[in-house]
Every structure is written in structure tokens, then in C-alpha cells.
Design an enzyme around this catalytic site. Structure first.
Site, PDB file in Angstrom:
ATOM      1  N   GLU A   1       0.817  -1.220   0.000  1.00  0.00           N
ATOM      2  CA  GLU A   1       0.000   0.000   0.000  1.00  0.00           C
ATOM      3  C   GLU A   1       0.854   1.274   0.000  1.00  0.00           C
ATOM      4  OE1 GLU A   1      -3.733  -0.716   2.646  1.00  0.00           O
ATOM      5  OE2 GLU A   1      -2.268  -2.233   3.172  1.00  0.00           O
TER       6      GLU A   1
ATOM      7  N   SER B   1      -6.482  -4.297   1.618  1.00  0.00           N
ATOM      8  CA  SER B   1      -6.875  -3.922   0.270  1.00  0.00           C
ATOM      9  C   SER B   1      -7.274  -5.114  -0.572  1.00  0.00           C
ATOM     10  CB  SER B   1      -5.753  -3.160  -0.415  1.00  0.00           C
ATOM     11  OG  SER B   1      -5.465  -2.030   0.343  1.00  0.00           O
TER      12      SER B   1
ATOM     13  N   TYR C   1      -9.818   1.388  -5.429  1.00  0.00           N
ATOM     14  CA  TYR C   1      -8.928   2.497  -5.718  1.00  0.00           C
ATOM     15  C   TYR C   1      -9.135   3.105  -7.100  1.00  0.00           C
ATOM     16  CZ  TYR C   1      -6.780   0.975  -1.441  1.00  0.00           C
ATOM     17  OH  TYR C   1      -6.570   0.623  -0.148  1.00  0.00           O
TER      18      TYR C   1
ATOM     19  N   ARG D   1     -10.744   2.584  11.814  1.00  0.00           N
ATOM     20  CA  ARG D   1     -11.978   2.461  11.037  1.00  0.00           C
ATOM     21  C   ARG D   1     -12.391   1.003  10.928  1.00  0.00           C
ATOM     22  NH1 ARG D   1     -10.956   2.824   5.513  1.00  0.00           N
ATOM     23  NH2 ARG D   1     -12.014   0.826   5.450  1.00  0.00           N
TER      24      ARG D   1
ATOM     25  N   ASP E   1     -14.837  -2.049   9.503  1.00  0.00           N
ATOM     26  CA  ASP E   1     -15.643  -2.437   8.340  1.00  0.00           C
ATOM     27  C   ASP E   1     -16.713  -3.444   8.740  1.00  0.00           C
ATOM     28  OD1 ASP E   1     -14.036  -0.868   6.728  1.00  0.00           O
ATOM     29  OD2 ASP E   1     -12.780  -2.527   6.044  1.00  0.00           O
TER      30      ASP E   1
ATOM     31  N   GLU F   1     -13.376  -6.249  10.212  1.00  0.00           N
ATOM     32  CA  GLU F   1     -11.998  -5.918  10.593  1.00  0.00           C
ATOM     33  C   GLU F   1     -11.942  -4.467  11.039  1.00  0.00           C
ATOM     34  OE1 GLU F   1      -9.075  -5.101   7.699  1.00  0.00           O
ATOM     35  OE2 GLU F   1     -10.473  -4.137   6.332  1.00  0.00           O
TER      36      GLU F   1
ATOM     37  N   ASN G   1      -9.214  -1.168  10.839  1.00  0.00           N
ATOM     38  CA  ASN G   1      -7.979  -0.644  10.260  1.00  0.00           C
ATOM     39  C   ASN G   1      -7.424   0.425  11.191  1.00  0.00           C
ATOM     40  OD1 ASN G   1      -8.207  -1.979   7.495  1.00  0.00           O
ATOM     41  ND2 ASN G   1     -10.174  -0.929   7.667  1.00  0.00           N
TER      42      ASN G   1
ATOM     43  N   GLY H   1      -7.067   5.072   5.347  1.00  0.00           N
ATOM     44  CA  GLY H   1      -6.703   6.041   4.309  1.00  0.00           C
ATOM     45  C   GLY H   1      -6.986   7.478   4.721  1.00  0.00           C
TER      46      GLY H   1
HETATM   47  N1  LIG Z   1     -17.547 -12.595   5.308  1.00  0.00           N
HETATM   48  C1  LIG Z   1     -17.685 -11.845   4.212  1.00  0.00           C
HETATM   49  N2  LIG Z   1     -18.829 -11.907   3.464  1.00  0.00           N
HETATM   50  C2  LIG Z   1     -18.960 -11.177   2.341  1.00  0.00           C
HETATM   51  N3  LIG Z   1     -18.021 -10.341   1.865  1.00  0.00           N
HETATM   52  C3  LIG Z   1     -16.867 -10.227   2.549  1.00  0.00           C
HETATM   53  C4  LIG Z   1     -16.637 -10.968   3.764  1.00  0.00           C
HETATM   54  N4  LIG Z   1     -15.400 -10.655   4.210  1.00  0.00           N
HETATM   55  C5  LIG Z   1     -14.884  -9.768   3.337  1.00  0.00           C
HETATM   56  N5  LIG Z   1     -15.753  -9.501   2.336  1.00  0.00           N
HETATM   57  C6  LIG Z   1     -15.538  -8.572   1.200  1.00  0.00           C
HETATM   58  O1  LIG Z   1     -14.149  -8.361   1.033  1.00  0.00           O
HETATM   59  C7  LIG Z   1     -13.790  -7.003   1.307  1.00  0.00           C
HETATM   60  C8  LIG Z   1     -12.495  -6.938   2.065  1.00  0.00           C
HETATM   61  O2  LIG Z   1     -12.599  -7.642   3.283  1.00  0.00           O
HETATM   62  P1  LIG Z   1     -11.961  -7.117   4.629  1.00  0.00           P
HETATM   63  O3  LIG Z   1     -12.151  -8.178   5.647  1.00  0.00           O
HETATM   64  O4  LIG Z   1     -12.520  -5.778   4.984  1.00  0.00           O
HETATM   65  O5  LIG Z   1     -10.410  -7.043   4.290  1.00  0.00           O
HETATM   66  P2  LIG Z   1      -9.475  -5.888   3.643  1.00  0.00           P
HETATM   67  O6  LIG Z   1     -10.267  -4.616   3.604  1.00  0.00           O
HETATM   68  O7  LIG Z   1      -8.315  -5.818   4.572  1.00  0.00           O
HETATM   69  O8  LIG Z   1      -9.080  -6.405   2.306  1.00  0.00           O
HETATM   70  C9  LIG Z   1     -14.950  -6.469   2.116  1.00  0.00           C
HETATM   71  O9  LIG Z   1     -15.005  -5.064   1.975  1.00  0.00           O
HETATM   72  C10 LIG Z   1     -16.123  -7.212   1.502  1.00  0.00           C
HETATM   73  O10 LIG Z   1     -16.494  -6.648   0.277  1.00  0.00           O
HETATM   74 MG   LIG Z   2     -11.673  -3.839   4.840  1.00  0.00          MG
END
Ligand SMILES: Nc1ncnc2c1ncn2[C@@H]1O[C@H](COP(=O)(O)OP(=O)(O)O)[C@@H](O)[C@H]1O
Ligand SMILES: [Mg+2]
Length: 302
Positions: A15, A140, A206, A245, A247, A260, A262, A266
Site C-alpha cells: 500500500e 486492500s 482504488y 476504522r 468495516d 476488521e 484498520n 486512508g
Molecule cells: N464474510 C464476508 N462476506 C462477504 N463479503 C466479505 C466478507 N469478508 C470480506 N468480504 C468482502 O471483502 C472485502 C475486504 O474484506 P476485509 O475483511 O474488509 O479485508 P481488507 O479490507 O483488509 O481487504 C470487504 O469489503 C467485503 O467486500
Molecule cells: Mg476492509
């Protein structure tokens, strides 16, 4: 104030480019407010640069490995330089999605999807399908795959294990995505993330125009309030500081499912946290200053 701020940006993760954008924006914003700022592009020579620049405080605009996971934080602790954001432990735990979920298991208001953690060399247990396979560390959306069949899952797990020794297989949650920034312990309004294609992946994240952001999120008040409460409790349970932040995906029964958190989200002017801060009247420079005010480091014991 008479204090020299070093904005740390770039770094040694995938990143790096996003971080350079965050850092450049933060430098400009703090300078506009009259602060003395040096920009520090982080590479392997960070220790030498820190000795050379003689900063009073570090404003960390790094993302991902080394910068968001406690490594740089540890270096700054040893050198006695106060820094913004979470400390070593919270940074390290939040960097790892499996460790984060383990740490939050005792917090009932933080609802999480069922999951299985697989480490390199272990056999694959029964999986919650359909599922999302993701490396425990990494941001990401790199290495993340949505799977429905066991064979498909196995391939995705192998691919993810090549990126990270620990992989999380998480039950797929269908629903709108929202994110809640927490500033100094208090949640900001939820922002909605609406991909124009199916999956919120790296490209969509992005690239301009591929994702729509709703500020505030277009979900019922009680849903955004539940997410704000969960984000605040997760931040507190994990010992986060400054800006972080969380999610979420809003599940079928309108419960925000925590994905998760962060610890160095950003910070470009169009990033999600600045967008949320704007809703409560905190502009980008104001947000940078609020984060600056949370900088700290430990005192030596001898
Ligand atoms: N359990 C889940 N069910 C559906 N979509 C998911 C799930 N986990 C992650 N995602 C999708 O993947 C994206 C990234 O997951 P995340 O856990 O936030 O990791 P990162 O943002 O670090 O890549 C999420 O924003 C969502 O769109
Ligand atoms: Mg995320």
C-alpha cells in the site's frame, strides 16, 4: 506550538502508493494550519532519517505491513518519539484478522461471521460455505476470494496460504457494506460502500467511479447506530488510539457483522474517514490536527 512534525509515508508494503497519497495530503493540511512539517518517505533507512530530522512527533500516514502492524510504532517507542494512532499491541493485533476476531470474542455487541482459521501445513477442516477466503494479514482485498464449493475453497486457501501463513475462511455475508471511523474513542457517522460491480475488490477500491460512497450510509438509523456502538466497543477492547476504522456488512437480519478494524485508515481528502468527519463538521485539516493531538509514546522506566 514550536513542535516539528514528521509525516511518515510510503513504506515497505503493497500500500506504499496509497500511503504516499495520504501522507502528501496530511503534510499539506498541517502546513496550511501553520505547523512545521517535514515529510519523511519511509524506506529501510527510516532509523537514519529519524536521527537526522530530529522531529518532536511522528504523524504516521503509513498503511499495511511495517507501518500499520506495530513495527514502526516499536521503533518510535524505543527512540522516544511520540506518534499518532494505535500503539504496538493494538496495531499488531488489528493487522491480523484472525487475532482481531479472537480478541473480540468476549464482546457480545460485536457480532462476527462464523469462521475457520487454517495455518500452513494443517489439513482443511469442514468449512462454512459459501465463504470468503482471506489471508489473515494483508489489506486492500489482496488474495481474497469468494467460494461456494469445497474444491473451489481448497484452491483459494492454497493461494491465500502462499501470501500468508494464516488464512481465514469466513461465512459469506450478503448485504450492504458500511464502515465506521472512530476518532479518539468516539464513532463518526457510518459511510456506505456500494460497489458498482459485484465484489468490493482492490480495483474497485482504488479506481474512481467504480464504487459509490454514501455519506451517511443509506441504512436505517438503528443499523448505523448498532455499527457505531460495535465499532466503539471493538476500538476500546482492542486498545486502539487516534483514528481507526471498522468495516461491517449488514446481514439479513439487519445486524452489522464486523469484518476488521484498520488502525491506519486512508487519509487522502476523498478517503472514507475524512468523509465521515466532514459530516460532523470536522474538515480535513481539523481531522489531521485532532489525530496529532492523540500522539503519545511510553516513558522509560529507568
Ligand atoms: N464474510 C464476508 N462476506 C462477504 N463479503 C466479505 C466478507 N469478508 C470480506 N468480504 C468482502 O471483502 C472485502 C475486504 O474484506 P476485509 O475483511 O474488509 O479485508 P481488507 O479490507 O483488509 O481487504 C470487504 O469489503 C467485503 O467486500
Ligand atoms: Mg476492509
Amino acid at each position: 506550538m514550536g513542535s516539528r512534525i514528521g509525516v511518515l509515508m510510503g513504506g515497505l508494503s503493497t500500500e506504499r502508493d496509497i500511503s504516499l497519497k495520504s501522507g502528501t495530503a496530511v503534510v499539506a493540511a498541517l502546513r496550511a494550519r501553520g505547523h512545521e512539517v517535514v515529510d519523511i518517505v519511509v524506506d529501510r533507512d527510516l532509523p537514519t532519517q529519524l536521527l537526522h530530522h530530529r522531529i518532536d512527533v511522528a504523524w504516521i500516514a503509513l498503511h499495511g505491513r511495517f507501518g500499520e502492524d506495530g513495527c514502526v510504532q516499536g521503533l518510535l517507542e524505543v527512540m522516544g518519539i511520540p506518534y499518532t494512532g494505535s500503539g504496538v499491541l493494538a496495531s499488531a493485533v488489528c493487522m491480523d484478522k484472525a487475532a482481531t476476531k479472537r480478541a473480540l470474542r468476549g464482546v457480545p455487541e460485536v457480532v462476527m461471521a462464523e469462521d475457520v482459521t487454517i495455518r500452513r501445513g494443517e489439513s482443511i477442516p469442514e468449512l462454512p460455505l459459501p465463504a470468503v477466503v482471506k489471508p489473515a494479514v494483508g489489506g486492500s482485498t489482496l488474495g481474497i476470494a469468494r467460494v461456494t464449493r469445497p474444491e473451489e475453497a481448497e484452491l483459494a486457501i492454497r493461494a491465500a496460504l502462499a501470501l500468508d501463513p494464516t488464512v481465514l475462511v469466513e461465512a459469506f455475508v450478503q448485504g450492504p457494506e458500511i464502515t465506521v471511523a472512530v476518532l479518539d474513542g468516539e464513532p463518526l457517522p457510518a459511510i456506505g460502500i456500494v460497489p458498482q460491480k459485484g465484489f468490493f475488490d482492490f480495483e474497485a477500491k482504488y479506481s474512481k467511479g467504480q464504487t459509490r460512497y454514501d455519506a451517511p450510509a443509506q441504512v436505517p438509523d438503528r443499523v448505523s447506530q448498532a455499527a457505531q456502538r460495535a465499532a466503539k466497543l471493538a476500538y476500546r477492547a482492542l486498545g486502539c488510539r487516534g483514528l481507526a476504522r471498522a468495516d461491517f456488512i449488514v446481514g439479513s437480519d439487519d445486524v452489522p457483522i464486523f469484518l476488521e478494524i484498520n488502525t491506519l485508515p486512508g487519509m487522502t481528502p476523498t478517503s472514507l474517514s475524512p468523509m465521515a468527519a466532514e459530516l460532523v463538521g470536522i474538515d480535513f485539516s481539523g481531522l489531521c490536527e485532532r489525530i496529532l493531538a492523540t500522539a503519545q509514546c511510553m516513558e522509560p522506566e529507568v
